[in-house]
Scaffold this motif. Structure first.
Motif, PDB file in Angstrom:
ATOM      1  N   GLY A  16       0.819  -1.212   0.000  1.00  0.00           N
ATOM      2  CA  GLY A  16       0.000   0.000   0.000  1.00  0.00           C
ATOM      3  C   GLY A  16       0.849   1.256   0.000  1.00  0.00           C
ATOM      4  O   GLY A  16       0.477   2.287  -0.575  1.00  0.00           O
ATOM      5  N   GLY A  51      -2.660  -1.980   2.056  1.00  0.00           N
ATOM      6  CA  GLY A  51      -3.403  -0.846   2.605  1.00  0.00           C
ATOM      7  C   GLY A  51      -2.527   0.342   2.985  1.00  0.00           C
ATOM      8  O   GLY A  51      -3.005   1.469   3.043  1.00  0.00           O
ATOM      9  N   ASP A  73      -8.509  -5.591  11.920  1.00  0.00           N
ATOM     10  CA  ASP A  73      -8.072  -6.298  10.701  1.00  0.00           C
ATOM     11  C   ASP A  73      -9.100  -6.093   9.586  1.00  0.00           C
ATOM     12  O   ASP A  73      -8.743  -5.881   8.419  1.00  0.00           O
ATOM     13  CB  ASP A  73      -7.908  -7.796  10.972  1.00  0.00           C
ATOM     14  N   GLU A 122      -9.163 -12.500   4.818  1.00  0.00           N
ATOM     15  CA  GLU A 122      -9.738 -12.548   6.168  1.00  0.00           C
ATOM     16  C   GLU A 122      -8.718 -12.082   7.206  1.00  0.00           C
ATOM     17  O   GLU A 122      -7.518 -12.019   6.923  1.00  0.00           O
ATOM     18  CB  GLU A 122     -10.287 -13.932   6.515  1.00  0.00           C
ATOM     19  N   THR A 127      -1.777  -8.748   2.940  1.00  0.00           N
ATOM     20  CA  THR A 127      -1.971  -9.046   1.512  1.00  0.00           C
ATOM     21  C   THR A 127      -0.772  -9.813   0.928  1.00  0.00           C
ATOM     22  O   THR A 127      -0.935 -10.510  -0.066  1.00  0.00           O
ATOM     23  CB  THR A 127      -2.236  -7.758   0.713  1.00  0.00           C
TER      24      THR A 127
HETATM   25  P1  UTP Z   1      -1.467  -4.867   4.304  1.00  0.00           P
HETATM   26  O1  UTP Z   1      -1.388  -6.070   3.496  1.00  0.00           O
HETATM   27  O2  UTP Z   1      -1.413  -3.550   3.644  1.00  0.00           O
HETATM   28  O3  UTP Z   1      -0.353  -4.929   5.443  1.00  0.00           O
HETATM   29  O4  UTP Z   1      -2.797  -4.930   5.175  1.00  0.00           O
HETATM   30  P2  UTP Z   1       1.051  -4.201   5.599  1.00  0.00           P
HETATM   31  O5  UTP Z   1       2.013  -5.249   6.023  1.00  0.00           O
HETATM   32  O6  UTP Z   1       0.838  -3.031   6.495  1.00  0.00           O
HETATM   33  O7  UTP Z   1       1.517  -3.765   4.135  1.00  0.00           O
HETATM   34  P3  UTP Z   1       1.838  -2.399   3.342  1.00  0.00           P
HETATM   35  O8  UTP Z   1       2.238  -1.314   4.312  1.00  0.00           O
HETATM   36  O9  UTP Z   1       0.592  -2.069   2.594  1.00  0.00           O
HETATM   37  O10 UTP Z   1       2.966  -2.804   2.459  1.00  0.00           O
HETATM   38  C1  UTP Z   1      -3.150  -3.897   6.084  1.00  0.00           C
HETATM   39  C2  UTP Z   1      -3.796  -4.512   7.303  1.00  0.00           C
HETATM   40  O11 UTP Z   1      -5.063  -5.098   6.954  1.00  0.00           O
HETATM   41  C3  UTP Z   1      -5.282  -6.298   7.692  1.00  0.00           C
HETATM   42  C4  UTP Z   1      -4.106  -6.421   8.651  1.00  0.00           C
HETATM   43  O12 UTP Z   1      -4.452  -5.771   9.854  1.00  0.00           O
HETATM   44  C5  UTP Z   1      -3.002  -5.647   7.931  1.00  0.00           C
HETATM   45  O13 UTP Z   1      -2.011  -5.176   8.812  1.00  0.00           O
HETATM   46  N1  UTP Z   1      -5.419  -7.458   6.747  1.00  0.00           N
HETATM   47  C6  UTP Z   1      -5.013  -7.355   5.447  1.00  0.00           C
HETATM   48  C7  UTP Z   1      -5.979  -8.643   7.191  1.00  0.00           C
HETATM   49  O14 UTP Z   1      -6.344  -8.779   8.360  1.00  0.00           O
HETATM   50  N2  UTP Z   1      -6.145  -9.686   6.300  1.00  0.00           N
HETATM   51  C8  UTP Z   1      -5.768  -9.602   5.000  1.00  0.00           C
HETATM   52  O15 UTP Z   1      -5.948 -10.580   4.227  1.00  0.00           O
HETATM   53  C9  UTP Z   1      -5.167  -8.407   4.563  1.00  0.00           C
END
Ligand code: UTP
Length: 235
Positions: A16, A51, A73, A122, A127
């Motif tokens: 993200g 995200g 989450d 979920e 991601t």
């Molecule tokens: P991200 O995949 O963006 O996590 O999901 P990240 O590690 O912060 O990655 P960057 O910064 O984008 O590179 C954001 C949040 O959404 C929830 C988690 O809380 C995660 O930290 N999430 C995402 C889930 O619970 N399940 C998923 O399948 C994806």
């Protein structure tokens, strides 16, 4: 699927923080969409969108309001889907505008169209983890992780300018790195989802870590050509 059964799918996970940086995001997303449209025509391609800062801001707000970790989450997942929707909308048909909400739904859609864009699935992983599960399910040729640094480093290169990049790592070395810094806190963002890494290690699927804003290099990594970044190999 746009090509014959001998063509193994490729899974791309875009952070993200790469998608939304706060500067030049419109032109970047536009160019990225064009490249993904083209890549998706020449191989079965699935892309997960993270995200980033937006997710973290909403999660922080939700935490201050007393939401449970599960609910937080879900907030994060909603933001990842928002980014998927933006990208899918710009790519246009045949990419489905309705964002798949599970690995099985994304696999199903890939039988009809490419590229498929999705966010999280979920609570409990990221991601990157979704990308890894998809890759295992699809027996993907490789996973490409597009991040906001140019590969895997011995220290966080955003804080330590002298950090050294690994051009090549075995999966065991990579897993050791991930588990050594296994706090899951913000500073560890430049590494990969731990459960996802373990799944890829078991399935012996190679991972390429590249800077997501260098689109020519990203395209080379997706196509399996030589690239600048870190290659994580089964042996
Ligand atoms: P991200 O995949 O963006 O996590 O999901 P990240 O590690 O912060 O990655 P960057 O910064 O984008 O590179 C954001 C949040 O959404 C929830 C988690 O809380 C995660 O930290 N999430 C995402 C889930 O619970 N399940 C998923 O399948 C994806």
């Amino acid at each position: 699927m746009p090509s014959g059964p001998s063509r193994a799918p490729v899974v791309l996970s875009i952070g993200g923080s790469v998608l939304i940086r706060g500067e030049g995001d419109g032109p970047y997303l536009d160019k990225l969409a064009g490249i993904l449209r083209r890549l998706g025509r020449s191989m079965p391609l699935v892309v997960t969108t993270g995200g980033g800062r937006t997710a973290r801001e909403y999660i922080r707000l939700g935490r201050s309001l007393g939401l449970t970790e599960f609910e937080l989450d879900e907030v994060g997942i909603d933001v990842t889907r928002l980014h998927a929707r933006l990208l899918a909308g710009r790519i246009g048909p045949p990419t489905p505008s309705r964002i798949p909400t599970s690995v099985s739904e994304a696999v199903h859609e890939l039988h009809r169209a490419s590229p498929i864009i999705l966010g999280g699935t979920e609570p409990g992983h990221t991601t990157d983890g979704v990308a890894a599960l998809l890759a295992v399910r699809l027996r993907a040729a490789r996973v490409v992780n597009a991040t906001d640094v140019a590969g895997v480093f011995d220290r966080d290169p955003r804080r330590a300018p002298t950090a050294k990049r690994f051009d090549r790592l075995t999966w065991k070395e990579f897993a050791r790195l991930i588990h050594a810094g296994a706090t899951g806190e913000a500073g560890q963002q430049f590494l990969f989802d731990r459960l996802g890494a373990d799944a890829l290690l078991r399935a012996k699927i190679p991972l390429r870590v590249v800077h997501g804003r260098d689109l020519e290099n990203l395209e080379r990594a997706v196509r399996g050509r030589s690239f600048v970044g870190t290659a994580v190999e089964p042996t």
